[in-house]
Enzyme design. Structure first.
Site, PDB file in Angstrom:
ATOM      1  N   LYS A  38      45.316  32.037  46.329  1.00  0.00           N
ATOM      2  CA  LYS A  38      44.420  32.835  46.324  1.00  0.00           C
ATOM      3  C   LYS A  38      42.820  32.304  46.095  1.00  0.00           C
ATOM      4  CE  LYS A  38      42.987  37.140  45.102  1.00  0.00           C
ATOM      5  NZ  LYS A  38      44.319  38.462  45.285  1.00  0.00           N
ATOM      6  N   ASN A  77      38.894  52.218  44.883  1.00  0.00           N
ATOM      7  CA  ASN A  77      39.865  52.610  46.465  1.00  0.00           C
ATOM      8  C   ASN A  77      41.116  52.363  45.941  1.00  0.00           C
ATOM      9  OD1 ASN A  77      37.479  51.612  48.218  1.00  0.00           O
ATOM     10  ND2 ASN A  77      38.038  49.500  47.828  1.00  0.00           N
TER      11      ASN A  77
HETATM   12  N1  LIG Z   1      42.495  47.285  46.944  1.00  0.00           N
HETATM   13  C1  LIG Z   1      43.845  46.465  47.330  1.00  0.00           C
HETATM   14  O1  LIG Z   1      45.124  46.583  47.811  1.00  0.00           O
HETATM   15  C2  LIG Z   1      44.717  45.817  45.970  1.00  0.00           C
HETATM   16  C3  LIG Z   1      44.385  45.741  44.832  1.00  0.00           C
HETATM   17  N2  LIG Z   1      44.789  45.402  43.845  1.00  0.00           N
HETATM   18  C4  LIG Z   1      43.743  45.389  42.464  1.00  0.00           C
HETATM   19  O2  LIG Z   1      43.952  46.792  41.926  1.00  0.00           O
HETATM   20  C5  LIG Z   1      43.163  46.698  41.152  1.00  0.00           C
HETATM   21  C6  LIG Z   1      42.313  48.042  42.251  1.00  0.00           C
HETATM   22  O3  LIG Z   1      41.466  47.481  43.264  1.00  0.00           O
HETATM   23  P1  LIG Z   1      40.304  48.243  43.348  1.00  0.00           P
HETATM   24  O4  LIG Z   1      40.489  49.814  43.656  1.00  0.00           O
HETATM   25  O5  LIG Z   1      40.692  47.221  45.635  1.00  0.00           O
HETATM   26  O6  LIG Z   1      39.200  47.610  43.464  1.00  0.00           O
HETATM   27  P2  LIG Z   1      37.400  48.763  43.131  1.00  0.00           P
HETATM   28  O7  LIG Z   1      36.749  47.354  42.691  1.00  0.00           O
HETATM   29  O8  LIG Z   1      37.430  49.332  44.227  1.00  0.00           O
HETATM   30  O9  LIG Z   1      37.708  49.603  42.198  1.00  0.00           O
HETATM   31  C7  LIG Z   1      37.807  49.347  40.666  1.00  0.00           C
HETATM   32  C8  LIG Z   1      37.079  50.094  39.342  1.00  0.00           C
HETATM   33  O10 LIG Z   1      37.105  49.767  38.410  1.00  0.00           O
HETATM   34  C9  LIG Z   1      36.503  50.350  37.702  1.00  0.00           C
HETATM   35  N3  LIG Z   1      36.366  49.299  36.362  1.00  0.00           N
HETATM   36  C10 LIG Z   1      36.339  48.373  36.126  1.00  0.00           C
HETATM   37  N4  LIG Z   1      36.254  47.901  35.152  1.00  0.00           N
HETATM   38  C11 LIG Z   1      36.620  49.100  34.233  1.00  0.00           C
HETATM   39  C12 LIG Z   1      36.971  49.364  33.091  1.00  0.00           C
HETATM   40  N5  LIG Z   1      37.236  48.150  31.870  1.00  0.00           N
HETATM   41  N6  LIG Z   1      37.146  50.133  32.305  1.00  0.00           N
HETATM   42  C13 LIG Z   1      36.771  51.471  33.133  1.00  0.00           C
HETATM   43  N7  LIG Z   1      36.926  51.514  34.793  1.00  0.00           N
HETATM   44  C14 LIG Z   1      36.364  50.505  35.743  1.00  0.00           C
HETATM   45  C15 LIG Z   1      34.806  49.810  38.283  1.00  0.00           C
HETATM   46  O11 LIG Z   1      33.934  50.495  38.419  1.00  0.00           O
HETATM   47  C16 LIG Z   1      35.525  50.321  39.823  1.00  0.00           C
HETATM   48  O12 LIG Z   1      35.198  51.368  40.090  1.00  0.00           O
HETATM   49  C17 LIG Z   1      42.075  45.021  41.299  1.00  0.00           C
HETATM   50  O13 LIG Z   1      42.204  44.654  40.256  1.00  0.00           O
HETATM   51  C18 LIG Z   1      43.214  45.429  42.404  1.00  0.00           C
HETATM   52  O14 LIG Z   1      42.910  43.308  42.211  1.00  0.00           O
HETATM   53  C19 LIG Z   1      46.007  44.907  43.534  1.00  0.00           C
HETATM   54  C20 LIG Z   1      47.003  44.759  44.887  1.00  0.00           C
HETATM   55  C21 LIG Z   1      46.275  45.327  46.370  1.00  0.00           C
HETATM   56  O1  LIG Z   2      48.020  41.386  46.307  1.00  0.00           O
HETATM   57  C1  LIG Z   2      46.501  41.399  46.695  1.00  0.00           C
HETATM   58  O2  LIG Z   2      45.795  40.466  45.572  1.00  0.00           O
HETATM   59  C2  LIG Z   2      45.701  40.639  47.483  1.00  0.00           C
HETATM   60  O3  LIG Z   2      45.536  39.223  47.410  1.00  0.00           O
HETATM   61  C3  LIG Z   2      46.454  41.390  48.971  1.00  0.00           C
HETATM   62  C4  LIG Z   2      45.780  41.236  49.558  1.00  0.00           C
HETATM   63  C5  LIG Z   2      44.786  42.007  50.738  1.00  0.00           C
HETATM   64  N1  LIG Z   2      43.799  41.676  51.412  1.00  0.00           N
HETATM   65  C6  LIG Z   2      44.349  40.305  51.882  1.00  0.00           C
HETATM   66  C7  LIG Z   2      44.111  39.691  52.825  1.00  0.00           C
HETATM   67  C8  LIG Z   2      45.451  38.477  53.010  1.00  0.00           C
HETATM   68  C9  LIG Z   2      45.898  38.172  52.193  1.00  0.00           C
HETATM   69  C10 LIG Z   2      46.409  38.724  51.050  1.00  0.00           C
HETATM   70  C11 LIG Z   2      45.883  39.700  50.760  1.00  0.00           C
END
Ligand SMILES: NC(=O)C1=CN([C@@H]2O[C@H](COP(=O)(O)OP(=O)(O)OC[C@H]3O[C@@H](n4cnc5c(N)ncnc54)[C@H](O)[C@@H]3O)[C@@H](O)[C@H]2O)C=CC1
Ligand SMILES: O=C(O)C(=O)Cc1c[nH]c2ccccc12
Length: 353
Positions: free
Chosen positions: A80, A179
């Site tokens: 990471k 997302n």
């Molecule tokens: N996008 C992916 O495929 C993956 C995402 N994750 C994890 O899942 C989580 C969400 O990911 P995404 O939806 O892509 O991120 P994102 O950035 O699109 O959404 C996060 C949302 O959480 C809100 N937020 C932040 N702090 C908050 C709080 N204290 N209370 C309420 N809302 C709050 C933000 O305003 C935002 O709308 C992150 O921790 C990310 O690392 C893990 C694996 C894969």
């Molecule tokens: O599950 C996680 O925290 C990731 O980093 C997944 C992931 C999202 N996009 C990528 C691109 C390259 C390697 C891992 C990831």
């Protein structure tokens, strides 16, 4: 300064401190383990309060990636990267300088988009290195598949906890409507689940309220809701000594990385409170599954089969935890460690500990 103490304890292979003078850039690439394959992990840009906080995040997230890939049976290791910066100060030059550091690792580390990095940013990084994935978006990006994995995890937890496959009428509190959270809400709504949601963004909460009839609460009220399931889909560290006493949910199943502030302490507290915890790096593996499949040539069937495995893997982990009286977090680590150890033995890389 005991430079090697933490990495020895956590098992990291390599930490790269990237420093650029012009442009000014500070980034940390943490490679945790490459026994199963090249270290994979997306890059996060964040205005960390200090450098120690950035290092801690990189170390924990990269170790989580090792467990994540191993539990998902993906032949990849864990890494990471964190770039220490304010999102407003992000420049193309900075991203390109970072890309050159990624390139210097010659494929030992493969990265992509995480918090505060956009698909456009990844394209800029790609100008300097080919070791980035998830830009082509052949599959529509990782978030929808991550949300599907979390939904399947919720089903597995409900089945284990209440011996039912019927989710209708249950209530889920979703923290974070980004997302992943938004896509998860859609699945839950389609299965007759009542939603209580929170996000800092009023636009996002209004959208989910309109689309799925969700009840909106303030961000600090989400923990104490009278719900069956709590689904953290925002940031890490939210399961801690302040929030655990507030929880009424009987299951925690969400996408956020590093949900437990302190894995040992808070994992144990959840057991004592009779809350079933779905280990974050098992339930949120949809993202890595998606990008890995893009890397090797995306085939929807393969990717979906691997995501569906999250359901069975979680059931197996719940069983191990129950039978061995350990936390679900420790049970998933055991599963990952077994697979990593096997790979090391077959590569003849087993060194005396
Ligand atoms: N996008 C992916 O495929 C993956 C995402 N994750 C994890 O899942 C989580 C969400 O990911 P995404 O939806 O892509 O991120 P994102 O950035 O699109 O959404 C996060 C949302 O959480 C809100 N937020 C932040 N702090 C908050 C709080 N204290 N209370 C309420 N809302 C709050 C933000 O305003 C935002 O709308 C992150 O921790 C990310 O690392 C893990 C694996 C894969
Ligand atoms: O599950 C996680 O925290 C990731 O980093 C997944 C992931 C999202 N996009 C990528 C691109 C390259 C390697 C891992 C990831």
């Amino acid at each position: 300064m005991q430079l090697f103490e933490t990495v020895r304890e956590m098992g990291h292979e390599q930490i790269l401190y990237c420093h650029g003078k012009n442009p000014d850039i500070r980034a940390i690439i943490a490679i945790h383990d490459t026994s199963l394959g090249p270290a994979m992990g997306a890059t996060r840009l964040y205005p960390y309060v200090n450098e120690e906080a950035a290092l801690k995040d990189a170390l924990r997230l990269s170790r989580g990636m090792t467990y994540k890939a191993a539990c998902a049976n993906i032949p990849a290791g864990g890494g990471k990267a964190v770039i220490i910066a304010n999102p407003e100060d992000k420049t193309d030059e900075m991203l390109r300088a970072y890309g050159r550091f990624v390139e210097s690792l010659k494929g030992r580390f493969i990265t992509g988009q995480d918090v505060n990095i956009t698909p456009q940013d990844v394209r800029i990084i790609k100008q300097e290195t080919n070791y980035v994935v998830g830009v082509e978006e052949k599959s529509g990006g990782p978030a929808p598949i991550t949300a599907l994995g979390v939904f399947l995890g919720i089903k597995a937890a409900v089945e284990f906890r209440w011996q039912t496959k019927n989710l209708e009428g249950m209530t889920v509190a979703v923290q974070g409507l980004g997302n992943v959270g938004k896509n998860l809400c859609r699945h839950l709504h389609e299965h007759g689940i009542k939603l209580i949601v929170a996000d800092f963004s009023p636009e996002k909460t209004a959208e989910i309220k309109n689309l799925f009839g969700a009840t909106v609460v303030e961000p600090d009220e989400i923990y104490s809701q009278n719900v069956d399931i709590f689904s953290p889909c925002a940031m890490g560290g939210i399961i801690n000594s302040q929030t655990i006493p507030q929880l009424q949910a009987k299951i925690i199943a969400g996408a956020a990385n590093n949900q437990l502030d302190n894995e040992r302490l808070h994992g144990q507290r959840l057991v004592e409170k009779d809350i079933l915890y779905c280990p974050d790096y098992v339930i949120n593996a949809g993202g890595i599954i998606n990008v890995y499949n893009e890397m090797i040539g995306y085939e929807e069937d393969t990717a979906f089969k691997q995501v569906n495995n999250i359901y069975d893997t979680l059931l197996a982990i719940f069983d191990i935890a129950q039978q061995q009286s350990i936390t679900t977090n420790d049970a998933s680590k055991r599963l990952a460690d077994e697979r990593i150890m096997k790979a090391r033995i077959s590569k003849n890389q087993l060194i005396a500990a």
